[in-house]
Design an enzyme around this catalytic site. Structure first.
Site, PDB file in Angstrom:
ATOM      1  N   CYS A  71      31.818  36.104  34.267  1.00  0.00           N
ATOM      2  CA  CYS A  71      31.945  37.483  34.675  1.00  0.00           C
ATOM      3  C   CYS A  71      31.505  37.495  36.401  1.00  0.00           C
ATOM      4  O   CYS A  71      30.735  36.678  36.438  1.00  0.00           O
ATOM      5  CB  CYS A  71      30.918  38.531  33.915  1.00  0.00           C
ATOM      6  SG  CYS A  71      30.861  40.106  34.567  1.00  0.00           S
ATOM      7  N   CYS A 121      38.160  40.888  37.702  1.00  0.00           N
ATOM      8  CA  CYS A 121      37.595  41.233  36.549  1.00  0.00           C
ATOM      9  C   CYS A 121      38.008  40.577  35.221  1.00  0.00           C
ATOM     10  O   CYS A 121      39.211  40.685  35.107  1.00  0.00           O
ATOM     11  CB  CYS A 121      37.496  42.863  36.381  1.00  0.00           C
ATOM     12  SG  CYS A 121      36.626  43.060  35.024  1.00  0.00           S
TER      13      CYS A 121
END
Length: 284
Positions: free
Chosen positions: A197, A75
């Protein structure tokens, strides 16, 4: 710590499955425990303090309950907010984070203009700003904080949102790419787009169709998998036994949120049966 122990991987939701795909390909003999913190997603729109607290709680859980031998923070937001604190609390655990691949993108661009799509948390982080500053002069970067996009991609796997979520993903992709500027191979156009992302990888086909075949999309899964291999090799922790016969035999998936969403995502992108996913609770 032994080579037979699993590798832990976590993300705020399903986005980290894109990194897990690369890890599974790069390390076919390894076992993995993946944790999706869907119950607290998306991280990109939470405070740094909250993301650090969740990251520490998840790392502690994976070390205690699953005896992981390495941890991949799949992440971008959690890496930016928490990787240093995670290293402080787990100094003997190999830790691998992800960050937007703007350095390789600067090397790939022909027009000298690179677009970056990332979460608000990543874009606002000191870590990202330092990385961006270090590359000034190598290319011109156009950065867009894509509020809501990770959540919309997440919701495409949830039965309650499947009627609306794909259209919302399309709307947001069009809006954010338009905000970045003109794409193409002509002088002054953006010819390389960084997917900052891990969720955005699951929209890359639609992005490619939207921007055209000449625009390069750059993500981080393969470099992260290669770095994981290097760290395991350096620590003598590569699993040397025979590769498991099935994916289900080498992978456990957990979620703190909606189980059906993780099951749908695992079936769609990993071809894993629903029984390979379980729900868990991780308090702060």
């Amino acid at each position: 710590m032994s080579a037979q122990q699993p590798i832990g991987v976590f993300d705020s939701g399903i986005g980290g499955l894109s990194v897990l795909q690369a890890l599974l390909a790069e390390l076919p003999h390894e076992h993995f425990v993946y944790l999706a913190d869907n119950g607290h997603a998306p991280y990109g729109e939470k405070t740094d303090l909250f993301v650090r607290q969740r990251s520490l709680a998840i790392a502690h859980h994976l070390v205690r309950e699953h005896r992981i031998k390495a941890l991949v923070v799949a992440c971008n937001t959690a890496t930016a907010a928490a990787i240093q604190e995670l290293r402080h609390h787990h100094p003997h655990l190999p830790l691998i984070g992800v960050e937007p691949a703007i350095k390789p993108a600067a090397q790939l661009t022909r027009t000298g203009r690179v677009g970056v799509m990332a979460t608000r948390g990543t874009v606002a982080s000191e870590k990202f700003q330092r990385l961006l500053s270090s590359l000034q002069g190598s290319a011109e970067f156009e950065v867009c904080a894509c509020n809501g996009l990770a959540l919309a991609i997440e919701q495409t796997t949830l039965p309650a949102h499947q009627d609306r979520a794909p259209a919302e993903v399309t709307r947001l992709l069009r809006s954010y790419t338009r905000a970045l500027g003109d794409f193409g191979q002509a002088p002054g156009q953006i010819d390389t787009l960084v997917l900052g992302c891990t969720h955005y990888v699951f929209a890359q086909e639609e992005l490619q169709a939207l921007l055209g075949p000449d625009v390069q999309l750059v993500s981080t899964g393969a470099p992260v998998a290669r770095q994981t291999r290097r760290l395991l090799e350096a620590g003598g922790l590569l699993h040397a036994g025979p590769a498991p016969q099935t994916l289900a035999g080498r992978l456990q998936l957990f979620t703190t949120g909606d189980l059906a969403g993780l099951q749908a995502a695992a079936q769609r992108w990993l071809h894993l049966p629903p029984q390979g996913c379980q729900r868990t609770v991780i308090p702060l």
